[in-house]
Structure formats: C-alpha cells, structure tokens
Motif scaffolding. Sequence first.
Motif, PDB file in Angstrom:
ATOM      1  N   ARG A  76       0.858  -1.188   0.000  1.00 56.99           N
ATOM      2  CA  ARG A  76       0.000   0.000   0.000  1.00 56.99           C
ATOM      3  C   ARG A  76       0.894   1.238   0.000  1.00 56.99           C
ATOM      4  NH1 ARG A  76      -3.787  -0.210   4.738  1.00 56.99           N
ATOM      5  NH2 ARG A  76      -5.035  -1.515   3.356  1.00 56.99           N
ATOM      6  N   VAL A  77       0.761   2.054  -1.027  1.00 60.51           N
ATOM      7  CA  VAL A  77       1.583   3.246  -1.209  1.00 60.51           C
ATOM      8  C   VAL A  77       0.789   4.469  -0.783  1.00 60.51           C
ATOM      9  CG1 VAL A  77       2.818   4.671  -2.892  1.00 60.51           C
ATOM     10  CG2 VAL A  77       2.852   2.167  -3.088  1.00 60.51           C
ATOM     11  N   ALA A  78       1.411   5.330   0.009  1.00 62.29           N
ATOM     12  CA  ALA A  78       0.751   6.539   0.487  1.00 62.29           C
ATOM     13  C   ALA A  78       0.669   7.589  -0.612  1.00 62.29           C
ATOM     14  CB  ALA A  78       1.505   7.115   1.687  1.00 62.29           C
TER      15      ALA A  78
ATOM     16  N   LEU B 243       5.453   1.015 -11.635  1.00 61.92           N
ATOM     17  CA  LEU B 243       5.370  -0.039 -10.624  1.00 61.92           C
ATOM     18  C   LEU B 243       4.353  -1.104 -11.030  1.00 61.92           C
ATOM     19  CD1 LEU B 243       7.124   1.860  -8.861  1.00 61.92           C
ATOM     20  CD2 LEU B 243       5.627   1.318  -6.951  1.00 61.92           C
ATOM     21  N   ALA B 244       3.208  -0.661 -11.534  1.00 63.47           N
ATOM     22  CA  ALA B 244       2.171  -1.608 -11.935  1.00 63.47           C
ATOM     23  C   ALA B 244       2.670  -2.534 -13.034  1.00 63.47           C
ATOM     24  CB  ALA B 244       0.929  -0.845 -12.410  1.00 63.47           C
ATOM     25  N   GLU B 245       3.408  -1.976 -13.950  1.00 68.45           N
ATOM     26  CA  GLU B 245       3.877  -2.726 -15.110  1.00 68.45           C
ATOM     27  C   GLU B 245       5.083  -3.600 -14.781  1.00 68.45           C
ATOM     28  OE1 GLU B 245       3.260  -0.891 -19.355  1.00 68.45           O
ATOM     29  OE2 GLU B 245       5.194  -0.282 -18.541  1.00 68.45           O
ATOM     30  N   THR B 246       5.963  -3.104 -13.914  1.00 66.77           N
ATOM     31  CA  THR B 246       7.238  -3.777 -13.651  1.00 66.77           C
ATOM     32  C   THR B 246       7.142  -4.809 -12.537  1.00 66.77           C
ATOM     33  OG1 THR B 246       8.370  -1.743 -14.313  1.00 66.77           O
ATOM     34  CG2 THR B 246       9.681  -3.387 -13.129  1.00 66.77           C
ATOM     35  N   TYR B 247       6.349  -4.522 -11.526  1.00 72.16           N
ATOM     36  CA  TYR B 247       6.328  -5.367 -10.330  1.00 72.16           C
ATOM     37  C   TYR B 247       4.986  -6.043 -10.074  1.00 72.16           C
ATOM     38  CZ  TYR B 247      10.467  -2.492  -9.323  1.00 72.16           C
ATOM     39  OH  TYR B 247      11.677  -1.840  -9.391  1.00 72.16           O
ATOM     40  N   ASP B 248       3.966  -5.671 -10.812  1.00 73.25           N
ATOM     41  CA  ASP B 248       2.631  -6.207 -10.565  1.00 73.25           C
ATOM     42  C   ASP B 248       2.086  -6.787 -11.868  1.00 73.25           C
ATOM     43  OD1 ASP B 248      -0.372  -6.205  -9.720  1.00 73.25           O
ATOM     44  OD2 ASP B 248       0.670  -5.614  -7.886  1.00 73.25           O
ATOM     45  N   LYS B 249       0.773  -6.850 -11.991  1.00 70.62           N
ATOM     46  CA  LYS B 249       0.147  -7.442 -13.173  1.00 70.62           C
ATOM     47  C   LYS B 249      -0.412  -6.388 -14.120  1.00 70.62           C
ATOM     48  CE  LYS B 249      -0.862 -11.934 -11.095  1.00 70.62           C
ATOM     49  NZ  LYS B 249      -1.867 -13.004 -10.910  1.00 70.62           N
ATOM     50  N   GLY B 250       0.161  -5.178 -14.054  1.00 71.86           N
ATOM     51  CA  GLY B 250      -0.215  -4.153 -15.018  1.00 71.86           C
ATOM     52  C   GLY B 250      -1.291  -3.200 -14.573  1.00 71.86           C
ATOM     53  N   TYR B 251      -1.678  -3.262 -13.295  1.00 76.04           N
ATOM     54  CA  TYR B 251      -2.695  -2.338 -12.805  1.00 76.04           C
ATOM     55  C   TYR B 251      -2.471  -2.060 -11.318  1.00 76.04           C
ATOM     56  CZ  TYR B 251      -4.925  -6.465 -10.768  1.00 76.04           C
ATOM     57  OH  TYR B 251      -5.175  -7.599 -10.038  1.00 76.04           O
ATOM     58  N   GLY B 252      -3.144  -1.038 -10.812  1.00 73.65           N
ATOM     59  CA  GLY B 252      -3.136  -0.727  -9.396  1.00 73.65           C
ATOM     60  C   GLY B 252      -4.553  -0.454  -8.942  1.00 73.65           C
ATOM     61  N   HIS B 253      -4.743  -0.470  -7.639  1.00 74.64           N
ATOM     62  CA  HIS B 253      -6.082  -0.292  -7.063  1.00 74.64           C
ATOM     63  C   HIS B 253      -6.077   0.919  -6.142  1.00 74.64           C
ATOM     64  CE1 HIS B 253     -10.019  -1.359  -5.480  1.00 74.64           C
ATOM     65  NE2 HIS B 253      -9.537  -1.249  -4.250  1.00 74.64           N
ATOM     66  N   PHE B 254      -6.830   1.959  -6.507  1.00 74.16           N
ATOM     67  CA  PHE B 254      -6.940   3.157  -5.682  1.00 74.16           C
ATOM     68  C   PHE B 254      -7.987   2.938  -4.596  1.00 74.16           C
ATOM     69  CE2 PHE B 254      -5.119   4.760  -9.640  1.00 74.16           C
ATOM     70  CZ  PHE B 254      -4.052   5.503  -9.141  1.00 74.16           C
ATOM     71  N   THR B 255      -7.675   3.409  -3.380  1.00 75.27           N
ATOM     72  CA  THR B 255      -8.463   3.045  -2.201  1.00 75.27           C
ATOM     73  C   THR B 255      -9.195   4.243  -1.601  1.00 75.27           C
ATOM     74  OG1 THR B 255      -6.855   3.505  -0.434  1.00 75.27           O
ATOM     75  CG2 THR B 255      -6.560   1.463  -1.698  1.00 75.27           C
ATOM     76  N   THR B 256     -10.033   3.947  -0.607  1.00 79.10           N
ATOM     77  CA  THR B 256     -10.790   4.986   0.077  1.00 79.10           C
ATOM     78  C   THR B 256      -9.919   5.824   1.009  1.00 79.10           C
ATOM     79  OG1 THR B 256     -11.408   3.404   1.801  1.00 79.10           O
ATOM     80  CG2 THR B 256     -12.941   3.696  -0.023  1.00 79.10           C
ATOM     81  N   ARG B 257      -8.664   5.438   1.220  1.00 76.20           N
ATOM     82  CA  ARG B 257      -7.728   6.250   2.005  1.00 76.20           C
ATOM     83  C   ARG B 257      -6.868   7.119   1.090  1.00 76.20           C
ATOM     84  NH1 ARG B 257      -8.876   7.850   6.302  1.00 76.20           N
ATOM     85  NH2 ARG B 257      -6.734   8.357   6.760  1.00 76.20           N
ATOM     86  N   GLN B 258      -7.281   7.276  -0.165  1.00 72.87           N
ATOM     87  CA  GLN B 258      -6.538   8.061  -1.155  1.00 72.87           C
ATOM     88  C   GLN B 258      -5.149   7.470  -1.403  1.00 72.87           C
ATOM     89  OE1 GLN B 258      -7.053  12.019   0.761  1.00 72.87           O
ATOM     90  NE2 GLN B 258      -8.469  12.517  -0.888  1.00 72.87           N
ATOM     91  N   ASN B 259      -5.023   6.162  -1.181  1.00 73.22           N
ATOM     92  CA  ASN B 259      -3.779   5.451  -1.447  1.00 73.22           C
ATOM     93  C   ASN B 259      -3.914   4.634  -2.727  1.00 73.22           C
ATOM     94  OD1 ASN B 259      -2.468   6.232   1.010  1.00 73.22           O
ATOM     95  ND2 ASN B 259      -3.642   4.699   2.120  1.00 73.22           N
TER      96      ASN B 259
ATOM     97  N   GLN C 169      -2.887   0.519  -4.020  1.00 74.24           N
ATOM     98  CA  GLN C 169      -2.409  -0.795  -3.604  1.00 74.24           C
ATOM     99  C   GLN C 169      -1.978  -1.607  -4.815  1.00 74.24           C
ATOM    100  OE1 GLN C 169      -5.242  -1.156   0.375  1.00 74.24           O
ATOM    101  NE2 GLN C 169      -5.540  -2.609  -1.281  1.00 74.24           N
ATOM    102  N   PHE C 170      -0.861  -2.311  -4.640  1.00 72.63           N
ATOM    103  CA  PHE C 170      -0.383  -3.261  -5.638  1.00 72.63           C
ATOM    104  C   PHE C 170      -0.505  -4.651  -5.025  1.00 72.63           C
ATOM    105  CE2 PHE C 170       1.773   0.741  -6.645  1.00 72.63           C
ATOM    106  CZ  PHE C 170       1.403   0.884  -7.974  1.00 72.63           C
ATOM    107  N   ASN C 171      -1.276  -5.502  -5.681  1.00 76.03           N
ATOM    108  CA  ASN C 171      -1.719  -6.748  -5.068  1.00 76.03           C
ATOM    109  C   ASN C 171      -0.846  -7.965  -5.336  1.00 76.03           C
ATOM    110  OD1 ASN C 171      -4.260  -5.982  -3.709  1.00 76.03           O
ATOM    111  ND2 ASN C 171      -4.909  -5.413  -5.764  1.00 76.03           N
TER     112      ASN C 171
END
Length: 558
Positions: free
Chosen positions: A55-57, A74-90, A92-94
């Motif tokens: 979870r990135v601030a 980060l989404a492309e290099t370390y994850d599966k090509g996407y990120g999830h924006f949260t209700t804490r304005q953060n 997340q990379f899953n």
Amino acid sequence: MYKYTDFDEAFVRERVAQFRAQVERRIDGSLTEDEFKPLRLMNGLYLQLHAYMLRVAVPYGTLNSAQMDRLAHLAETYDKGYGHFTTRQNIQFNWPELRRVPDMLSDLADVGMHSIQTSGNTIRNVTADHFAGAAADESADPRPVAELLRQWSTDHPEFQFLPRKFKIAITGSPNDRAVIKSHDIGLRIVEQDGVRGYEVIVGGGLGRTPMIGKVINDFLPEAHLLPYVEAIVSVWNQIGRRDNKFKARIKITVHEHGIDEIRRRVDARFAEILPGFSGVDQQILRSIEAQFAPPAFKTADTRGYEAARLANPAFRSWSDTNLTPHRAEGYAIVSISLKKHGATPGDATAEQMRVMADLARRFGHDELRISHEQNVILPHVHRADLPQVYAALRDADLATANIGLASDIIACPGMDYCALATARSIPIAQEIATRVDALKIEHDLGHLKIKISGCINACGHHHVGHIGILGLDRAGVENYQITLGGDHTETAAVGERAGPGFSATEIVPAIERLMLGYLDLRETEDETFLQAYRRLGPAPFKAVLYPETARKEARNAA
C-alpha cells in the motif's frame, strides 16, 4: 504541491535501506514470518489472501504527473499491469514479489513517495477533500495543514504503538467531501470574526461499531492545532483499550468516557504540552503554504467547449456529471471515473495511469488527486481544453459519465484479495453497475451513493452509503445485508439495517427493486434517494425490498 527537502529524501532512503536488509533476512530465514510481520507493516506491506500487497501513500490525495507515471511503472514492472486506488486516497499493488518490494520503495523514493505508516497501529495517511485548492465553495486549501500533520506524525516516537490505527481527515469547505465525521479526528477549517481556526471532531469511525464523531472543540485557534491534536492522541494512547482490539479505537474511548470527560482530559494535556510548542510549527506551516500557491491560471476562449456540448451528446452527458465548479473563472474540476460499468471499482491500468499523467501535464497544471471514492481528479482544467481531455479519456476507456450516480460504487477488494474478507465485493459491484446500465435508469435515479464492504471492517464505507451493502459469511454461504439512509457528508449519518440479508444471487435483484421503488416513491424528479428516505422513513423502502413480508403483513392487518 509539497516537494521533498534533503531531510525528507535522506529519511525515506534510510527506511528503504533498512527494509531491504529486513527482507533479505526474511528470505534467508533469519527472520520468521511472525518476526517479520511488524517490520513489513511499518512499511505498508501486507500478506493478503494470495500474495503480498504493498500500500503506497498518496498524502492528502495529491500527485503530480511524474508520480502517476511512476505508479504506472510499478504496476507494469512489479505487478500485473494495474493498481487499485483506495478509500484512504492510497494505491495498492496486489501481486508484488517480496524480494522486489525494496526496489519498488526505491523507485517510489525517486519521485518523493513512500509507503511508511500505511499500516500498523500508527497515524495513517492524512486525507483531505479531493477538490482541495480548486473548489468554488472552499474557504481555505486544507493540504498545507495535512502536510504539517503528515510531517508531525511520521515516525512520531510517542505514537508508533497506539492501541489501534488512527486516521485524520481535513476539509476547508462547509460541504464535507472528506468524510471528516467518520474519522478518529476530523478537522474543518472555519473562520470566526475574520480569524481562521478549526472545528475539531473526535471519535468517528466505521467498522463493526460505526459512530459519527462528536465536536470536541468548535473553534480551535490556528496556532494551537498541532499541540491540540497531539493532546487528543496522547490522551487516547494513555486510556484507550488495549485488552480488546475490537474496543481499542478512539470512538469506543469517547463512547465509554463521554465527550465531556474526553474534552476535560484533552484540555488538561493540551495545557501541559502547549509551552513546549515555541511557534516553530507555525513557521513550518507558513513555509509549507508557500509550496501550495495556486497555479498560474490562464484565460482562453470557451466557445469551442460550448460548441462541443451542443454537437456531442456523449460529451454533454460527461460534462454534466463529471465536472465540478472551480474557483477560477473559466476552469472546471474534472473527475475521472474508475467505475466503468462492469469494471473493478478503483482499478486503473498502467496505460490509463500514463494517460492521466499526460493530461495533467498538458492541461492540468501538473496536478492530480485521488478521491476517497476511488476516482482520479484533474483539479485545474480550463473549459477550452475539455474537448481534448474528454477525447483522450474516451480513447483510454476512462470517459464513463457516472460520477455520483448509481454505478459510481465504492467497493473494497473483498474476498477476491483480502484475507479478512468474508464475502466478495467486486463481483457484486460489477453486477449492480452492469444492471443499472442495462436498465438505462442511472440518470433518472440521479445522485445515489452505493457502497459495498466484504466484511465488518467496512473498508467500503457501507455504513455511510445511501444504500450500503455488507457481505458476511453465514455457515459458509455469502450473505449480504443492506443498510439504508447512510450519509458521509456534513449531514453524516449511519445507515439503518433494512432486515434479513440476501444471498449472492438475490442481492442484485434486491438492489434493483430498491432503485425502481425509489423512482415510484419520490415526490419530484429532484428529490434524491437520501431525501426521499429521510422524508418517508424506512417502511416503504423495506416493503419494496421484502415484498413477500409486506404482503403477509398486509393480509394480517386486514
């Protein structure tokens, strides 16, 4: 926006180096998972249902284009090509690999970002109105104050092992878009006789025991903010429950002791620590404020925008729903929906992030915001540029015209990702949005907030949804409770449970009945769902939800 100082840069780099060493020790077996857990949580790394999650601030929801580009990387290099924006304005990379997380943190540090205190029993990411610095109804930009609070709370030696997590939100508007009454501390910038200060609210929160915060101070002088907030957290740190984590949040402390006793204790603690604040905090605030000066707004001809509205119904629909009045003449606030019908709420691909970053560079004075409603904001766009912005969003599948409507659903990751979840949230949100689109009733329904949580921790804010949905496990079967009449704004309220829950196959038809029933119950087309509910009470809505029960009661009454 705030730019890192040499101190900030050195601090974050040191934390990255420390965590890299801790990860290496975990991988080689020198640390067990139990020993590693508190170390990773200090750096925003969770162990979820299937993998680690980082979870990135995004402090007070503010980003520039370079930072959004880095999130895409980060989404492309370390994850599966996407990120999830949260209700804490953060964000997340899953799916990161543990060994690569320090590299992610290093990449974030390159653009002034980190994941410190996005987890653990600490003061979490300070959130703010996502229209801050742009809204026409705003009396002051709350982000400099949020930045001051961020600096004060980060690695604060007294507050690293609090009874539970602690959340602060701030707004500079009378219209609450930051959910301040559902936070441990909510702050509203106010003026009294021309003097600026703060209304301070304490003890709000959702989760298994939802509560609306109470006013502990209706006018706190501006210079007293930091010592007063410190006094609140200090008092709770001393008397908060540590014997039961379900009763550890400050909302329970306020409930058990009463707001008057909490106020007495806070005032006493405030008097003790105030002499230690020499005014340096106000000097720091002034220097921070200088970094949040408004951009150089331009003047341009808006006739092209008006012509595009007349010529293109899709553009007109988008501009009607996704634009908000701006404080500068000729400008608008653009809300980019991450809620395309049938998509996962809050998800954005790396390519979509790059498109949004590019639009901020070209048309948005290099600013973006993340909203607690899991959308992305371009806060400063001249109306002359809106046709080009819309065209780019449309090409990137980001031009859904549904901000504030029924398919603009807040949803937690639920059982698809979260180890704590007891039911799925994402598929239910997708099915509701798809059904609304198929029925073509979204614009008839008007302003309607649907919020879904996959467990009682309420990360989807279901308690304060006009229609709230809570997914639970009932003997191994997913069961969905509905709450009605919740509100996250300045008229905040916790929704009332409607009645028995629904199965996964029944919940979407139940929500459909509720929406169609509202259309029949409202007095005028302008009466919103929440207004109708407050006028009529729960009975007619329950009758729509549970028609068999209503018919049986009618027969018995006859």
